[in-house]
Design a protein around this motif. Structure first.
Motif, short mmCIF file in Angstrom:
data_model
loop_
_atom_site.label_atom_id
_atom_site.label_comp_id
_atom_site.label_asym_id
_atom_site.label_seq_id
_atom_site.Cartn_x
_atom_site.Cartn_y
_atom_site.Cartn_z
N ILE A 95 48.05 -2.90 35.11
CA ILE A 95 47.98 -2.90 36.58
C ILE A 95 49.31 -3.31 37.18
O ILE A 95 49.75 -2.73 38.18
N GLU A 96 49.97 -4.30 36.60
CA GLU A 96 51.31 -4.69 37.09
C GLU A 96 52.27 -3.50 37.00
O GLU A 96 53.06 -3.27 37.91
N THR B 245 51.16 -6.38 32.50
CA THR B 245 49.86 -5.72 32.32
C THR B 245 49.93 -4.28 32.82
O THR B 245 50.88 -3.89 33.52
N ARG C 139 43.84 -3.43 27.78
CA ARG C 139 44.93 -3.81 26.87
C ARG C 139 45.29 -2.70 25.90
O ARG C 139 46.33 -2.75 25.26
N PRO D 132 39.11 -2.90 34.81
CA PRO D 132 39.28 -4.05 33.92
C PRO D 132 40.74 -4.25 33.54
O PRO D 132 41.58 -3.37 33.76
N ASP D 133 41.03 -5.38 32.96
CA ASP D 133 42.37 -5.66 32.45
C ASP D 133 42.47 -4.98 31.09
O ASP D 133 42.25 -5.59 30.05
#
Length: 72
Positions: free
Chosen positions: A4-5, A2, A34, A31-32
């Protein structure tokens, strides 16, 4: 991986990009995302237009890293 990762990976960011990375990692409401459109929309809602250039560059680095990521 992701976004963030990716940001959590040990890296040495240039001074103009490091503040965005630090802020993104410390943002509990992040947020995650994409897509670049998701990240851009979030930054606009947040009112963080100053981070837009740095975010675009970092997003590009993330996309490049995804292309180099081995398929397991």
């Amino acid at each position: 991986m992701t976004f963030i990762e990716y940001l959590r990976m040990p890296q040495s960011w240039e001074p103009e990009f490091a503040p965005f990375v630090k802020d993104a990692l410390g943002d509990r409401n992040m947020p995650d995302v994409r897509t670049w459109a998701d990240l851009r929309a979030y930054l606009k809602r947040k009112g963080d237009r100053d981070a837009m250039i740095a975010a675009r560059f970092v997003w590009g680095c993330y996309q490049a890293a995804l292309k180099d990521e081995p398929l397991v």
